[in-house]
Design a protein around this motif. Sequence first.
Motif, PDB file in Angstrom:
ATOM      1  N   GLY A 161      -2.939  11.464  -0.169  1.00 45.81           N
ATOM      2  CA  GLY A 161      -3.306  10.338  -1.018  1.00 45.81           C
ATOM      3  C   GLY A 161      -2.925   8.975  -0.462  1.00 45.81           C
ATOM      4  N   TYR A 162      -2.294   8.946   0.691  1.00 48.77           N
ATOM      5  CA  TYR A 162      -1.942   7.642   1.279  1.00 48.77           C
ATOM      6  C   TYR A 162      -3.136   6.995   1.974  1.00 48.77           C
ATOM      7  CZ  TYR A 162       3.057   8.086   0.454  1.00 48.77           C
ATOM      8  OH  TYR A 162       4.283   8.175  -0.130  1.00 48.77           O
ATOM      9  N   ASN A 173      -1.491  11.932   6.937  1.00 49.86           N
ATOM     10  CA  ASN A 173      -2.261  12.138   5.704  1.00 49.86           C
ATOM     11  C   ASN A 173      -2.161  13.588   5.222  1.00 49.86           C
ATOM     12  OD1 ASN A 173      -3.140   9.488   5.245  1.00 49.86           O
ATOM     13  ND2 ASN A 173      -4.877   9.709   6.639  1.00 49.86           N
ATOM     14  N   GLN A 174      -1.954  14.500   6.155  1.00 44.70           N
ATOM     15  CA  GLN A 174      -1.721  15.905   5.780  1.00 44.70           C
ATOM     16  C   GLN A 174      -0.387  16.060   5.057  1.00 44.70           C
ATOM     17  OE1 GLN A 174      -3.204  18.998   6.044  1.00 44.70           O
ATOM     18  NE2 GLN A 174      -5.040  17.747   6.418  1.00 44.70           N
ATOM     19  N   LEU A 175       0.628  15.355   5.571  1.00 41.19           N
ATOM     20  CA  LEU A 175       1.976  15.491   5.017  1.00 41.19           C
ATOM     21  C   LEU A 175       2.160  14.645   3.763  1.00 41.19           C
ATOM     22  CD1 LEU A 175       3.944  15.212   8.388  1.00 41.19           C
ATOM     23  CD2 LEU A 175       3.574  17.290   7.034  1.00 41.19           C
ATOM     24  N   ALA A 176       1.453  13.530   3.719  1.00 40.01           N
ATOM     25  CA  ALA A 176       1.594  12.593   2.605  1.00 40.01           C
ATOM     26  C   ALA A 176       0.209  12.391   2.001  1.00 40.01           C
ATOM     27  CB  ALA A 176       2.177  11.271   3.102  1.00 40.01           C
ATOM     28  N   LYS A 182       0.834  -1.206   0.000  1.00 43.87           N
ATOM     29  CA  LYS A 182       0.000   0.000   0.000  1.00 43.87           C
ATOM     30  C   LYS A 182       0.874   1.263   0.000  1.00 43.87           C
ATOM     31  CE  LYS A 182      -3.441   2.563   2.726  1.00 43.87           C
ATOM     32  NZ  LYS A 182      -4.523   2.518   3.707  1.00 43.87           N
ATOM     33  N   LEU A 183       1.874   1.284   0.876  1.00 44.29           N
ATOM     34  CA  LEU A 183       2.719   2.473   0.977  1.00 44.29           C
ATOM     35  C   LEU A 183       3.559   2.661  -0.278  1.00 44.29           C
ATOM     36  CD1 LEU A 183       3.941   2.284   4.700  1.00 44.29           C
ATOM     37  CD2 LEU A 183       1.992   3.533   3.754  1.00 44.29           C
TER      38      LEU A 183
END
Length: 464
Positions: free
Chosen positions: A245-246, A240-243, A94-95
């Motif tokens: 779409g994860y 999720n803010q920093l990355a 996933k990552l």
Amino acid sequence: MMVSLSTLTSVCLVLTSSTSALLSPKPFPQQANDQFNALRYMGTGGAFHENSGVGISKDTPPQCTIDQAHLFMRHGERYPTTSSGKKLEKLFKKLKAATTEQYNNPLGFMHDSEYFVTNSSDYEHETYYNAYAGLTNCFSFGSDLRQRYNHLVDTNRTTPIFSAGQKRVVDSAIAFSEGFFGNGYSGNYQLVVLPEVESQGANSLTNTDACKNFDGDGNADKVLKGENYQYAQYEADRLNQLAKGYNLTASDIFTMVDYCAFETNVKGSSKLCDVLSPDAFVAAGYHADLNKWYSQGPGYNMSFVSGFTLANATATLLQQDNEETLYLSFTHDNDILRYLTGLGIFDDESEMDKNEIDFKRAFKIGEIVPLGGRLLTERLSCDNATSGETDTFVRLMLNDQVFPVPNCADGPGFSCPLDDFIELARTHTVDYKEACGIQDDVPNHVSFFWDWAEAEYPTVADAE
Ligand SMILES: *[C@@H]1O[C@H](CO)[C@@H](O)[C@H](O)[C@H]1NC(C)=O
Ligand SMILES: *[C@@H]1O[C@H](CO)[C@@H](O)[C@H](O)[C@H]1NC(C)=O
Ligand SMILES: *[C@@H]1O[C@H](CO)[C@@H](O)[C@H](O)[C@H]1NC(C)=O
Ligand SMILES: *[C@@H]1O[C@H](CO)[C@@H](O)[C@H](O)[C@H]1NC(C)=O
Ligand SMILES: *[C@@H]1O[C@H](CO)[C@@H](O)[C@H](O)[C@H]1NC(C)=O
Ligand SMILES: *[C@@H]1O[C@H](CO)[C@@H](O)[C@H](O)[C@H]1NC(C)=O
């Protein structure tokens, strides 16, 4: 972990050392430097680390000698199990997939990463060649423990080493024994393997194999339905803010902590650990504690059934003066948790709350059964200068620190008088077969501590 924090810490260290030339060294530090160690919060997946302890000296009190000692040790650091490996691989995929288009985020490095288990036949086994190698840990603990218990080793006799049957447990027992007996230079041992099968009944180091009514995971699932994942959700929101779409979920955060733990066990470090905030580890640690409390600890009444058989056997040994003075046993995390539960060590703990973290509890599994976790029960024979008598006490050492028995610490070195310890160990008397719902003709008691030399136990691991 987080950059700002570690920068701050190094600034402080620089300031402290630059002023020290003017001042005489402080005999006592004014910082609590050990507030956060991620290993403490990795549940049962973390590499060995000492228990935080309560400050009691590990030395045997000067008026006492250890005249009998018991070890219950978990196998050393290992690869993930096959089933947890599947979850970790899924998270990895996933990552990695989410990273293809964007390097510029804290998880961007995943794009060029490989999954840390490159050969699936390594699953389930001990690690052996990195900073946290499981077999190395067992070997060096054996060597360290020999220093403490050298006076209890009779080199004219063969010392039994009891091990549950699974290969990684037996491998750990052997690595320990090579350290403890100096690879045969000083004393000999015989491996006494208790196969992890139903027919062993209670005469086992894994006695839930035969216990039909035991369903710890089922109990935890039932009780923890609706557990509040808010602390992990905060971390998912942060990342999720920093990355973007994860789409990380709270439960991904728990899996990331697990990934960090096992990659560290296998490779000696893991970049994923650096992505997570200290708070995320604290949240995951509590989540793991809750699961064990309700599956293998006091939150599940069948834990006492399983733990009592071994607690009762320990109590019996402590009252005897056998030729054997060392009882060294190797098993799994869950069996050690139930053993401590059966001993009554957690009787004073309040029920764990599934929504709010209680920071002061003693039931922190990362501190009790990390990989390579070990519990020593030492019988102390102590001279009393006032009465001129010799009295007997018991002291527990959990992960290399003294672990005072709750409400029973008024002896030398905060030990517990033997009779009081025996009483505690026999509080939770239960009939194993009846509570387990077994009609078969399987053993209802532990006998291996006494009959190991005559009965013909296997000397090799169970077939895989
Ligand atoms: C994986 O490990 C097994 C057991 O050690 C070995 O037989 C096999 O050749 C290895 N496979 C690869 C692809 O290295
Ligand atoms: C071991 O045996 C030797 C030779 O018989 C003897 O001298 C020694 O005292 C024994 N050691 C112990 C600890 O019994
Ligand atoms: C995240 O969710 C969005 C919208 O549902 C979806 O398009 C995307 O593929 C998801 N990303 C991952 C890594 O699952
Ligand atoms: C030593 O003996 C005295 C007199 O009998 C007693 O009061 C005291 O509790 C004993 N100390 C310990 C540590 O048992
Ligand atoms: C506890 O140990 C005693 C002494 O060894 C034994 O007689 C008794 O049967 C054991 N009780 C249970 C319930 O296992
Ligand atoms: C455990 O609790 C269940 C449900 O309350 C009960 O049926 C069972 O008898 C209890 N078992 C023991 C060993 O206390």
